[in-house]
Design a protein around this motif. Structure first.
Motif, PDB file in Angstrom:
ATOM      1  N   TYR A  78      31.686  40.659  39.778  1.00 44.66           N
ATOM      2  CA  TYR A  78      32.062  40.491  41.178  1.00 44.66           C
ATOM      3  C   TYR A  78      32.342  41.875  41.763  1.00 44.66           C
ATOM      4  O   TYR A  78      32.568  42.843  41.011  1.00 44.66           O
ATOM      5  N   THR A 157      35.397  32.874  47.438  1.00 44.54           N
ATOM      6  CA  THR A 157      34.456  31.979  48.112  1.00 44.54           C
ATOM      7  C   THR A 157      35.240  31.073  49.057  1.00 44.54           C
ATOM      8  O   THR A 157      36.352  30.645  48.755  1.00 44.54           O
ATOM      9  N   SER A 178      38.279  29.826  46.534  1.00 39.43           N
ATOM     10  CA  SER A 178      38.221  30.081  45.094  1.00 39.43           C
ATOM     11  C   SER A 178      38.397  31.567  44.823  1.00 39.43           C
ATOM     12  O   SER A 178      37.972  32.411  45.616  1.00 39.43           O
ATOM     13  N   THR A 180      37.195  34.023  42.005  1.00 36.33           N
ATOM     14  CA  THR A 180      36.298  34.133  40.855  1.00 36.33           C
ATOM     15  C   THR A 180      36.595  35.352  39.988  1.00 36.33           C
ATOM     16  O   THR A 180      35.911  35.574  38.989  1.00 36.33           O
ATOM     17  N   THR A 181      37.602  36.144  40.343  1.00 34.13           N
ATOM     18  CA  THR A 181      37.893  37.364  39.604  1.00 34.13           C
ATOM     19  C   THR A 181      38.756  37.067  38.376  1.00 34.13           C
ATOM     20  O   THR A 181      39.227  35.943  38.169  1.00 34.13           O
ATOM     21  N   GLY A 213      40.766  32.669  38.578  1.00 31.08           N
ATOM     22  CA  GLY A 213      40.033  31.491  38.111  1.00 31.08           C
ATOM     23  C   GLY A 213      40.271  30.235  38.927  1.00 31.08           C
ATOM     24  O   GLY A 213      39.766  29.165  38.559  1.00 31.08           O
ATOM     25  N   ILE A 215      39.589  27.483  41.453  1.00 28.33           N
ATOM     26  CA  ILE A 215      38.340  26.989  42.029  1.00 28.33           C
ATOM     27  C   ILE A 215      38.634  25.839  42.987  1.00 28.33           C
ATOM     28  O   ILE A 215      39.253  24.838  42.616  1.00 28.33           O
TER      29      ILE A 215
END
Length: 263
Positions: A78, A157, A178, A180-181, A213, A215
């Motif tokens: 990312y 996101t 979310s 994502t890192t 994490g 989501i």
């Protein structure tokens, strides 16, 4: 007299034969068992794998394969996330290996060293395809190429869960966010409704730590508004202070939402 001697000799010979028969009968099972044991041992010896032969076969297969580049594929990352992968090769080659990007493009911020270390921090999201080449130290040199893809996904996101809509004199909705890192981030969530005159009204706000994490966390918004046409803007800002990284995402309604009933 001769008849008596013949009879005694015959009786003696019969006794000897009988004794030999009994002795052979006693040792026959042992001989048979020994024979069976030897047969089983022979079969087992023939069936048992030879580890030395297996290792030699594996080595021969590596030699037949020549130079093979590994890993098979690369992990995603990312923007501004630390990234490091060590390329290596197996097979029959002469050290030292030299690596380079033969074609295509790495993500900006990531580079490949001559020793096969791929590292850096991607500067932007995207999908990047490239070909890696390696040469050994032999004369003549062996060379091999392999194509790879690195996917750089957005650190945050943002998507509609319930699109912004009008209910009477209110505009309501919700989004999903979310992280994502691999780090927790300090998140600011802000929603504004902007009318046709450019006047902005805040209809949603939250500030909290968004765990790594996470989501699809749902974040609702809504407020009562005066009569008018409103475009709704959703902004999220995520900060990871220890890496001096800030991530931003924004959405807006595709068209103005008309509130026809006053408060």
């Amino acid at each position: 007299m001769r008849l008596g001697l013949t009879f005694r000799w015959g009786a003696y010979f019969g006794s000897v034969v009988c004794a030999l028969g009994m002795a052979l009968g006693a040792i026959a099972p042992g001989l048979a068992a020994a024979g069976q044991t030897d047969s089983v041992r022979s079969v087992a010896d023939n069936a048992a794998p030879d580890k030395t032969s297996q290792d030699k076969t594996s080595q021969d297969q590596d030699k037949d394969e020549g130079l093979v580049i590994e890993p098979k594929e690369l992990p995603a990352t990312y923007p501004h996330g630390p990234y490091k992968v060590n390329f290596h090769a197996r097979g029959n080659y002469v050290p030292v290996l030299r690596w380079r990007v033969e074609s295509g493009a790495l993500p900006p911020g990531i580079k490949l060293e001559d020793n096969g270390v791929l590292h850096g921090e991607a500067e932007r999201a995207g999908e990047f395809q490239f070909v890696v080449a390696v040469r050994d130290g032999g004369q003549p040199q062996q060379a091999m190429q392999k194509g790879f893809v690195i996917k750089v996904v957005e650190a945050i996101t943002l998507a509609w869960k319930v699109p912004a809509h009008v209910t009477g004199n209110r505009i309501d909705g919700s989004v999903e966010v979310s992280n994502t890192t691999a780090d927790d981030m300090d998140l600011t969530f802000e929603v504004k409704a902007v009318n046709e005159n450019g006047r902005a009204t805040e209809i949603g706000y939250q500030h909290f730590p968004l765990k790594k994490g996470t989501i699809g966390m749902a974040l609702p918004f809504g407020e009562t508004l005066p009569h008018g046409a409103y475009t709704v803007y959703v902004d999220v800002n995520g900060e990871i202070a220890k890496r001096n990284a800030i991530y931003k995402e924004q959405m807006k309604t595709p068209a103005a939402l008309q509130v026809v009933v006053g408060p």
